[in-house]
Design an enzyme around this catalytic site. Sequence first.
Site, PDB file in Angstrom:
ATOM      1  N   HIS A  24     -11.746  -2.713   7.321  1.00 44.78           N
ATOM      2  CA  HIS A  24     -11.675  -3.553   6.281  1.00 44.78           C
ATOM      3  C   HIS A  24     -11.984  -5.196   6.930  1.00 44.78           C
ATOM      4  CE1 HIS A  24     -11.090  -1.149   2.832  1.00 44.78           C
ATOM      5  NE2 HIS A  24      -9.286  -0.938   3.791  1.00 44.78           N
TER       6      HIS A  24
ATOM      7  N   TYR B  74      -2.300   4.433  -6.189  1.00 44.32           N
ATOM      8  CA  TYR B  74      -4.063   5.250  -5.973  1.00 44.32           C
ATOM      9  C   TYR B  74      -4.181   6.141  -6.875  1.00 44.32           C
ATOM     10  CZ  TYR B  74      -3.410   3.044  -1.377  1.00 44.32           C
ATOM     11  OH  TYR B  74      -3.250   2.257  -0.221  1.00 44.32           O
TER      12      TYR B  74
ATOM     13  N   HIS C  59      -3.569  -4.308   2.909  1.00 48.38           N
ATOM     14  CA  HIS C  59      -5.501  -3.288   3.150  1.00 48.38           C
ATOM     15  C   HIS C  59      -5.211  -2.191   3.493  1.00 48.38           C
ATOM     16  CE1 HIS C  59      -9.021  -3.456   0.942  1.00 48.38           C
ATOM     17  NE2 HIS C  59      -9.957  -4.441   1.283  1.00 48.38           N
ATOM     18  N   VAL C  60      -4.840  -3.540   5.529  1.00 50.50           N
ATOM     19  CA  VAL C  60      -5.663  -2.179   6.166  1.00 50.50           C
ATOM     20  C   VAL C  60      -3.854  -1.419   6.395  1.00 50.50           C
ATOM     21  CG1 VAL C  60      -5.623  -2.791   8.621  1.00 50.50           C
ATOM     22  CG2 VAL C  60      -6.968  -4.062   7.737  1.00 50.50           C
ATOM     23  N   HIS C  61      -4.227   0.122   6.573  1.00 46.95           N
ATOM     24  CA  HIS C  61      -3.069   1.202   6.446  1.00 46.95           C
ATOM     25  C   HIS C  61      -2.732   0.879   7.725  1.00 46.95           C
ATOM     26  CE1 HIS C  61      -5.146   2.802   3.023  1.00 46.95           C
ATOM     27  NE2 HIS C  61      -4.568   1.800   2.254  1.00 46.95           N
TER      28      HIS C  61
ATOM     29  N   ASP D 295       0.769  -1.159  -0.695  1.00 48.24           N
ATOM     30  CA  ASP D 295      -0.111  -0.240  -0.220  1.00 48.24           C
ATOM     31  C   ASP D 295       1.450   1.264  -0.082  1.00 48.24           C
ATOM     32  OD1 ASP D 295      -3.079  -0.831   1.161  1.00 48.24           O
ATOM     33  OD2 ASP D 295      -1.355  -2.434   1.582  1.00 48.24           O
TER      34      ASP D 295
ATOM     35  N   ASN E 202      -7.016  -4.035  -4.679  1.00 48.48           N
ATOM     36  CA  ASN E 202      -8.404  -3.494  -4.719  1.00 48.48           C
ATOM     37  C   ASN E 202      -8.314  -2.140  -5.499  1.00 48.48           C
ATOM     38  OD1 ASN E 202      -7.677  -2.476  -1.987  1.00 48.48           O
ATOM     39  ND2 ASN E 202      -9.300  -0.969  -2.228  1.00 48.48           N
TER      40      ASN E 202
ATOM     41  N   ASP F  87      -1.736  -2.717  -3.844  1.00 39.23           N
ATOM     42  CA  ASP F  87      -2.296  -1.183  -4.096  1.00 39.23           C
ATOM     43  C   ASP F  87      -0.861  -0.560  -3.863  1.00 39.23           C
ATOM     44  OD1 ASP F  87      -4.448  -1.552  -3.543  1.00 39.23           O
ATOM     45  OD2 ASP F  87      -4.688  -0.620  -1.565  1.00 39.23           O
TER      46      ASP F  87
ATOM     47  N   HIS G 264      -3.123  -9.573  -0.635  1.00 40.44           N
ATOM     48  CA  HIS G 264      -4.174  -8.483  -0.532  1.00 40.44           C
ATOM     49  C   HIS G 264      -4.435  -7.940   0.624  1.00 40.44           C
ATOM     50  CE1 HIS G 264      -3.549  -3.340  -1.221  1.00 40.44           C
ATOM     51  NE2 HIS G 264      -5.066  -3.496  -0.795  1.00 40.44           N
TER      52      HIS G 264
END
Length: 471
Positions: free
Chosen positions: A330, A201, A357-359, A169, A235, A198, A320
């Site tokens: 999420h 963006y 996915h989870v930041h 990410d 995503n 990711d 991801h």
Amino acid sequence: MAKMGSSSREAAAIVVVLGFVLSLAVVCNGGKTSSFVRKVEKSGVMPLDSDVFKVPPGYNAPQQVHITQGDQLGKAMIVSWVTVEEPGSNTVLYWSAYSKKQKSEGKVTTYKFYNYTSGYIHHTTIRNLKFNTKYYYVVGIGHTERQFWFITPPEVGPDVPYTFGLIGDLGQSFDSNKTLTHYELNPQKGQAVLFVGDLCYADTHPNHDNVWWDTWGRFTERSVAYQPWIWTAGNHEIDFAPELGETKPFKPYTHRYHVPYKASGSTAPFWYSIKRASAYIIVLSSYSAYGKYTPQYFWLEQELRKVNRSETPWLIVLMHAPWYNSYNYHYMEGETMRVMYEPWFVKYKVDVVFAGHVHAYERSERMSNVAYNIVNGICIPVKDQSAPVYITIGDGGNLEGLATNMTEPQPAYSAYREASFGHATFDIKNRTHAYYGWHRNQDGYAVTADSMWFLNRYYNPDNEFASAQHY
């Protein structure tokens, strides 16, 4: 006496209830939530005129140069770059200190996305490379030539040491730049990056402005032109925008980032496998069909059977969307995939699963939830030494900011969690031991904020011999 007996029974009942509540607290409460204090505001996007986005000088100069493994064994490399003024040459000139200069020819492609037209995207696969060798390569032949280098991995074998970097990410914010710099200056030098999805963006900008794909390619070139990044689709790579007339998912990503999926028998570039040193790496797609009878399901079922742990003892999975996540962001998005595949991960003793996915950052205990059914009543994850450690490392520095809202109490499967930006390294020592370290951006380059010694699940399926450390 009757009144006293009644009181005794009530007291006993209260003790039982309290004991039950306390036992639940023991079950629910997990590991450590970091007390580290960091800023929580969103990180600003670097402006388009930032020096890290600078276009290289010269007519038709190659830009956005990046490499990834080009076969399953590590004897090939996919070299990709973009030219803007005209297609130019598809040739890669390459050599080592022990070989004469050779050439490899590739192909060029372009795509359109809404009102954007890409540059000329080149992909050339260099094959029959020697293991553990430094190669120099040149792209842009005939116009503006640019030279880079890479080192091939050692020959596949059970005791081959190797260090992977881990980033997810990433995006292109000021924090993204800190993360990449932190990784580059880490004294525990990563030799290849496992990237868990990711990338740029672009889809967060109006009309999915694909200019941000170009800036991200130039921003990351300083690393990915010199060491392979192993790609996982997230995503933000889907770029599905029917309101813009864009109905083909993953269009920019698949045009720009090629992977050697056919080498492992995959039918799509979103799930594939590679061998590198002593590791067998399986990449899965959280955003492709994965249910029973789907291509990804059939492929993974066969792929896990093919892994020879006496040759590649370390079995690593990239995806991801995390399966175990104690943040309020999420939450449970990976649950249906977990239900499908977790029994296989336990059966084949996967060592570690990396997701994004989870930041934020989180590391799990070795636990599984495959025993649950409506008969036995086991409805929470239980300790399972055949299960992988699940690590969420979606903390690269994306513009959406940190995931700071955590579930309380911390669940038992969660060993350590922290909402900070950073990266990690997975340092394989031999067939039995690997050292994992997570580095938050605010610390010195040599500092690990969370670390753990891994004992290989195939050779040492018992408890890890050393407890994790947090700073």
